[in-house]
Motif scaffolding. Structure first.
Motif, PDB file in Angstrom:
ATOM      1  N   ALA A 121       0.821  -1.209   0.000  1.00 24.96           N
ATOM      2  CA  ALA A 121       0.000   0.000   0.000  1.00 24.96           C
ATOM      3  C   ALA A 121       0.854   1.258   0.000  1.00 24.96           C
ATOM      4  O   ALA A 121       2.002   1.269   0.447  1.00 24.96           O
ATOM      5  CB  ALA A 121      -0.924  -0.003   1.224  1.00 24.96           C
ATOM      6  N   ALA A 122       0.259   2.349  -0.500  1.00 29.41           N
ATOM      7  CA  ALA A 122       0.978   3.630  -0.577  1.00 29.41           C
ATOM      8  C   ALA A 122       1.291   4.174   0.804  1.00 29.41           C
ATOM      9  O   ALA A 122       2.300   4.868   0.981  1.00 29.41           O
ATOM     10  CB  ALA A 122       0.149   4.632  -1.372  1.00 29.41           C
ATOM     11  N   TRP A 123       0.439   3.879   1.809  1.00 29.92           N
ATOM     12  CA  TRP A 123       0.710   4.369   3.163  1.00 29.92           C
ATOM     13  C   TRP A 123       1.836   3.583   3.836  1.00 29.92           C
ATOM     14  O   TRP A 123       2.306   3.957   4.905  1.00 29.92           O
ATOM     15  CB  TRP A 123      -0.547   4.313   4.030  1.00 29.92           C
ATOM     16  N   GLY A 124       2.275   2.490   3.205  1.00 28.42           N
ATOM     17  CA  GLY A 124       3.402   1.709   3.707  1.00 28.42           C
ATOM     18  C   GLY A 124       4.616   1.920   2.818  1.00 28.42           C
ATOM     19  O   GLY A 124       5.005   3.039   2.511  1.00 28.42           O
ATOM     20  N   LEU A 125       5.197   0.839   2.378  1.00 29.97           N
ATOM     21  CA  LEU A 125       6.355   0.926   1.486  1.00 29.97           C
ATOM     22  C   LEU A 125       5.970   1.288   0.058  1.00 29.97           C
ATOM     23  O   LEU A 125       6.813   1.755  -0.714  1.00 29.97           O
ATOM     24  CB  LEU A 125       7.113  -0.414   1.498  1.00 29.97           C
ATOM     25  N   GLY A 126       4.723   1.035  -0.321  1.00 26.89           N
ATOM     26  CA  GLY A 126       4.250   1.444  -1.644  1.00 26.89           C
ATOM     27  C   GLY A 126       4.792   0.626  -2.794  1.00 26.89           C
ATOM     28  O   GLY A 126       4.789   1.095  -3.938  1.00 26.89           O
ATOM     29  N   LEU A 127       5.215  -0.608  -2.549  1.00 26.90           N
ATOM     30  CA  LEU A 127       5.787  -1.411  -3.623  1.00 26.90           C
ATOM     31  C   LEU A 127       4.739  -1.886  -4.626  1.00 26.90           C
ATOM     32  O   LEU A 127       5.083  -2.286  -5.738  1.00 26.90           O
ATOM     33  CB  LEU A 127       6.515  -2.620  -3.032  1.00 26.90           C
ATOM     34  N   GLY A 128       3.473  -1.831  -4.249  1.00 28.93           N
ATOM     35  CA  GLY A 128       2.434  -2.295  -5.153  1.00 28.93           C
ATOM     36  C   GLY A 128       2.371  -1.510  -6.446  1.00 28.93           C
ATOM     37  O   GLY A 128       1.971  -2.035  -7.487  1.00 28.93           O
ATOM     38  N   ALA A 129       2.792  -0.237  -6.412  1.00 27.07           N
ATOM     39  CA  ALA A 129       2.762   0.594  -7.618  1.00 27.07           C
ATOM     40  C   ALA A 129       3.879   0.242  -8.581  1.00 27.07           C
ATOM     41  O   ALA A 129       3.864   0.695  -9.736  1.00 27.07           O
ATOM     42  CB  ALA A 129       2.860   2.063  -7.228  1.00 27.07           C
ATOM     43  N   HIS A 130       4.842  -0.546  -8.152  1.00 21.78           N
ATOM     44  CA  HIS A 130       6.011  -0.838  -8.985  1.00 21.78           C
ATOM     45  C   HIS A 130       6.089  -2.298  -9.409  1.00 21.78           C
ATOM     46  O   HIS A 130       6.956  -2.651 -10.209  1.00 21.78           O
ATOM     47  CB  HIS A 130       7.294  -0.471  -8.220  1.00 21.78           C
ATOM     48  N   LEU A 131       5.215  -3.142  -8.901  1.00 20.12           N
ATOM     49  CA  LEU A 131       5.255  -4.559  -9.246  1.00 20.12           C
ATOM     50  C   LEU A 131       4.438  -4.843 -10.499  1.00 20.12           C
ATOM     51  O   LEU A 131       3.374  -4.263 -10.703  1.00 20.12           O
ATOM     52  CB  LEU A 131       4.717  -5.405  -8.086  1.00 20.12           C
ATOM     53  N   THR A 132       4.951  -5.720 -11.332  1.00 24.16           N
ATOM     54  CA  THR A 132       4.206  -6.196 -12.494  1.00 24.16           C
ATOM     55  C   THR A 132       3.349  -7.396 -12.089  1.00 24.16           C
ATOM     56  O   THR A 132       3.397  -7.859 -10.942  1.00 24.16           O
ATOM     57  CB  THR A 132       5.165  -6.601 -13.612  1.00 24.16           C
ATOM     58  N   ASN A 133       2.553  -7.904 -13.033  1.00 27.00           N
ATOM     59  CA  ASN A 133       1.765  -9.096 -12.733  1.00 27.00           C
ATOM     60  C   ASN A 133       2.659 -10.263 -12.329  1.00 27.00           C
ATOM     61  O   ASN A 133       2.349 -11.022 -11.398  1.00 27.00           O
ATOM     62  CB  ASN A 133       0.922  -9.489 -13.947  1.00 27.00           C
ATOM     63  N   ALA A 134       3.807 -10.407 -13.017  1.00 25.91           N
ATOM     64  CA  ALA A 134       4.709 -11.525 -12.736  1.00 25.91           C
ATOM     65  C   ALA A 134       5.360 -11.382 -11.360  1.00 25.91           C
ATOM     66  O   ALA A 134       5.411 -12.338 -10.581  1.00 25.91           O
ATOM     67  CB  ALA A 134       5.780 -11.618 -13.822  1.00 25.91           C
ATOM     68  N   THR A 135       5.861 -10.188 -11.049  1.00 25.04           N
ATOM     69  CA  THR A 135       6.520 -10.007  -9.755  1.00 25.04           C
ATOM     70  C   THR A 135       5.512 -10.046  -8.606  1.00 25.04           C
ATOM     71  O   THR A 135       5.837 -10.504  -7.506  1.00 25.04           O
ATOM     72  CB  THR A 135       7.289  -8.676  -9.724  1.00 25.04           C
ATOM     73  N   THR A 136       4.297  -9.598  -8.860  1.00 27.23           N
ATOM     74  CA  THR A 136       3.253  -9.712  -7.841  1.00 27.23           C
ATOM     75  C   THR A 136       2.948 -11.177  -7.548  1.00 27.23           C
ATOM     76  O   THR A 136       2.777 -11.576  -6.386  1.00 27.23           O
ATOM     77  CB  THR A 136       1.976  -9.000  -8.289  1.00 27.23           C
ATOM     78  N   ALA A 137       2.880 -11.998  -8.613  1.00 26.83           N
ATOM     79  CA  ALA A 137       2.634 -13.430  -8.423  1.00 26.83           C
ATOM     80  C   ALA A 137       3.775 -14.070  -7.631  1.00 26.83           C
ATOM     81  O   ALA A 137       3.537 -14.888  -6.733  1.00 26.83           O
ATOM     82  CB  ALA A 137       2.474 -14.116  -9.776  1.00 26.83           C
ATOM     83  N   CYS A 138       5.008 -13.680  -7.938  1.00 30.26           N
ATOM     84  CA  CYS A 138       6.159 -14.224  -7.200  1.00 30.26           C
ATOM     85  C   CYS A 138       6.104 -13.820  -5.730  1.00 30.26           C
ATOM     86  O   CYS A 138       6.388 -14.625  -4.836  1.00 30.26           O
ATOM     87  CB  CYS A 138       7.461 -13.744  -7.831  1.00 30.26           C
ATOM     88  N   PHE A 139       5.734 -12.563  -5.471  1.00 27.67           N
ATOM     89  CA  PHE A 139       5.616 -12.087  -4.095  1.00 27.67           C
ATOM     90  C   PHE A 139       4.546 -12.874  -3.345  1.00 27.67           C
ATOM     91  O   PHE A 139       4.744 -13.295  -2.192  1.00 27.67           O
ATOM     92  CB  PHE A 139       5.291 -10.596  -4.097  1.00 27.67           C
ATOM     93  N   ALA A 140       3.392 -13.089  -4.001  1.00 25.50           N
ATOM     94  CA  ALA A 140       2.296 -13.811  -3.352  1.00 25.50           C
ATOM     95  C   ALA A 140       2.678 -15.259  -3.065  1.00 25.50           C
ATOM     96  O   ALA A 140       2.389 -15.790  -1.980  1.00 25.50           O
ATOM     97  CB  ALA A 140       1.050 -13.752  -4.239  1.00 25.50           C
ATOM     98  N   ILE A 141       3.334 -15.911  -4.028  1.00 30.70           N
ATOM     99  CA  ILE A 141       3.739 -17.305  -3.825  1.00 30.70           C
ATOM    100  C   ILE A 141       4.767 -17.409  -2.701  1.00 30.70           C
ATOM    101  O   ILE A 141       4.705 -18.309  -1.859  1.00 30.70           O
ATOM    102  CB  ILE A 141       4.291 -17.888  -5.135  1.00 30.70           C
ATOM    103  N   GLY A 142       5.715 -16.472  -2.691  1.00 36.49           N
ATOM    104  CA  GLY A 142       6.718 -16.488  -1.626  1.00 36.49           C
ATOM    105  C   GLY A 142       6.110 -16.303  -0.256  1.00 36.49           C
ATOM    106  O   GLY A 142       6.486 -16.995   0.705  1.00 36.49           O
ATOM    107  N   LEU A 143       5.135 -15.390  -0.153  1.00 37.14           N
ATOM    108  CA  LEU A 143       4.466 -15.171   1.130  1.00 37.14           C
ATOM    109  C   LEU A 143       3.680 -16.401   1.545  1.00 37.14           C
ATOM    110  O   LEU A 143       3.676 -16.783   2.728  1.00 37.14           O
ATOM    111  CB  LEU A 143       3.549 -13.950   1.030  1.00 37.14           C
ATOM    112  N   TRP A 144       3.027 -17.035   0.579  1.00 38.15           N
ATOM    113  CA  TRP A 144       2.268 -18.252   0.901  1.00 38.15           C
ATOM    114  C   TRP A 144       3.200 -19.344   1.408  1.00 38.15           C
ATOM    115  O   TRP A 144       2.883 -20.047   2.378  1.00 38.15           O
ATOM    116  CB  TRP A 144       1.518 -18.729  -0.337  1.00 38.15           C
TER     117      TRP A 144
END
Length: 315
Positions: A262-285
């Motif tokens: 989120a923007a109120w946090g580190l705000g990385l969501g604005a810079h991730l692509t679909n692929a990197t978002t999927a990698c982030f989600a899988i890693g967290l899982w």
């Protein structure tokens, strides 16, 4: 707990019914409280509150009814969802109106606000709308009613006795789900032009119910096959540990994802692509799987499950 409510098909004592009904009511109220806190602090798309409200309604009016009553009300809900599906198909070809699209998901959820307090207002507002939609959208209530019916018949506890039903449900349900999600997937990758967003919702809600039932049936079939082994693998044990601690894992995802993206946090969501978002989600899982496995090896419940159980059964 729902499996112990056997309805008029297998009556239990009045005192037992009273105690179980009281506990079910407490469970619904505390789940609603968990959802409110979750939405206010982290995630606008919380589902716990809606499940709590639906549990209160079902517990008050349908939990102790017969199997026939559960199936009847489920059929009524499924019929209404079928009408929604037909309307979605009819309006899917209508051109999208950009002026009627409403706010973006980031704006509605507060994820795009840099001020945490302002984002909290957006989260609560969106949460109230989504909780009402989930509660009255029929998909979740019908799924819960069918879950109670399945628990009474021990369909998932004894899958070897219900293999034909599970196979049919898995094949038909997952097929319907994929067909209902296909238009949204094609729009997402740009394979087809934008279509009416309301039509996409009307397609996915009814077919999502079919998919949920289908995947549950598929897991029941897998559990039946795995149960034949002398000892399940570590991977199976770890995934089962996540299921036993699903509430803790769900909240952990929000606890990590929201401040990071989120923007109120580190705000990385604005810079991730679909692929990197999927990698982030899988890693967290995978992190939550490892944590759940660690707790399981030590015979401990998840922290959220432990707290909720103490609140519900404290007397």
């Amino acid at each position: 707990m729902t499996a112990s409510f056997s309805g008029s098909d297998s009556p239990v004592s009045a005192s037992t019914r009273s105690v179980e009904s009281y506990q079910a009511s407490r469970f619904g109220r505390w789940l609603l409280a968990f959802g409110l806190g979750h939405a206010a602090l982290l995630l606008a798309t919380d589902v716990l509150a809606a499940y709590g409200v639906i549990s209160l309604v079902i517990g008050a009016f349908l939990l102790r009814r017969s199997d026939r009553a559960l199936i009847t009300w489920s059929a009524i809900g499924a019929a209404l969802l079928t009408l929604l599906l037909i309307s979605g198909i009819a309006f899917a070809s209508a051109p999208a109106d950009p002026a009627a699209m409403g706010p973006t998901p980031a704006t509605a959820s507060g994820a795009g606000d840099e001020n945490y307090l302002i984002a909290g207002i957006s989260r609560i507002t969106t949460w109230l709308v989504l909780t009402c939609l989930t509660t009255f959208g029929l998909t979740a209530p019908v799924a819960m009613l069918l879950g109670i019916w399945a628990a009474r018949r021990r369909i998932l506890e004894e899958p070897h006795r219900h293999l034909p039903l599970l196979r049919r449900t898995a094949i038909i349900g997952i097929t319907i789900c994929w067909l209902g999600s296909l238009p949204a997937a094609l729009v997402q990758i740009g394979a087809v032009p934008e279509v009416n967003e309301a039509a996409l919702w009307a397609l996915q809600w009814p077919t999502g119910l079919a998919g949920g039932l289908g995947y549950v049936a598929l897991f029941g079939l897998l559990a039946n096959r795995i149960s034949r082994r002398a000892k399940p693998s570590r991977a199976i044990t770890a995934i089962s540990a996540v299921g036993k601690r699903s509430l803790s894992c769900y909240l952990t995802h929000s606890l990590i994802m929201a401040p990071v993206l989120a923007a109120w946090g580190l705000g990385l969501g604005a810079h991730l692509t679909n692929a990197t978002t999927a990698c982030f989600a899988i890693g967290l899982w995978l992190i939550t799987v490892a944590a759940a496995y660690w707790l399981d090896r030590r015979g401990r419940r998840g922290p959220a499950e432990h707290l909720l159980r103490r609140l519900v059964y404290r007397n």
